[in-house]
Design a protein around this motif. Structure first.
Motif, short mmCIF file in Angstrom:
data_model
loop_
_atom_site.label_atom_id
_atom_site.label_comp_id
_atom_site.label_asym_id
_atom_site.label_seq_id
_atom_site.Cartn_x
_atom_site.Cartn_y
_atom_site.Cartn_z
N ALA A 1 -10.01 -9.49 1.20
CA ALA A 1 -11.16 -9.72 0.33
C ALA A 1 -10.74 -10.01 -1.11
N GLY A 2 -9.44 -9.95 -1.39
CA GLY A 2 -8.94 -10.23 -2.73
C GLY A 2 -9.12 -9.10 -3.72
N LEU A 3 -9.27 -7.88 -3.22
CA LEU A 3 -9.47 -6.72 -4.09
C LEU A 3 -8.14 -6.07 -4.44
N PRO A 4 -8.04 -5.49 -5.63
CA PRO A 4 -6.82 -4.76 -5.98
C PRO A 4 -6.70 -3.50 -5.12
N THR A 5 -5.49 -3.21 -4.70
CA THR A 5 -5.25 -2.02 -3.88
C THR A 5 -4.01 -1.29 -4.36
N GLY A 6 -3.97 -0.02 -4.03
CA GLY A 6 -2.79 0.79 -4.27
C GLY A 6 -2.60 1.71 -3.09
N LEU A 7 -1.63 1.41 -2.24
CA LEU A 7 -1.35 2.22 -1.06
C LEU A 7 -0.14 3.09 -1.37
#
Length: 112
Positions: free
Chosen positions: A69-75
């Motif tokens: 979806a083009g969202l920023p993530t932090g895993l």
């Protein structure tokens, strides 16, 4: 604008460990968010919501969905210095991003 942080419930993190992993995920996703979105999020109060996921697989599935979806993530994967084995995935932050975009991926999850 909001950020949702999903944390695993199946690995027995203590409260302090949980808080640290959520904080790591939040900051990590923030670092990958464009400046305009960050300013808007800050202006709106930096909303953060912490929710539950029940497995490593679910954490990865939500991460992939957010990336598509083009969202920023932090895993976040734990360093293994205290309670967990090194490399254990613990938490995922999605956003900051528009509420509706984040809700499409996390709206069905229960609050922590």
């Amino acid at each position: 604008m909001k950020q949702v942080i999903a944390a695993r419930t199946d690995i027995g993190m203590g409260q302090g460990k949980l808080a640290a992993q959520v904080a790591h995920a939040s900051l990590n996703a923030y670092e990958y968010t464009d400046d305009r979105a960050v300013r808007r999020w800050k202006d709106e109060g930096q909303t953060k919501v912490v929710v539950k996921v029940g497995s490593e697989r679910e954490l990865y599935e939500r991460s992939e969905e957010a990336k598509r979806a083009g969202l920023p993530t932090g895993l976040i994967s734990d360093a293994g210095r205290t309670q967990l084995e090194p490399g254990t995935p613990t938490a995922l932050a999605i956003g900051p991003a528009p509420d509706a975009d984040v809700d499409q991926i996390t709206g069905d999850l229960s609050l922590f």
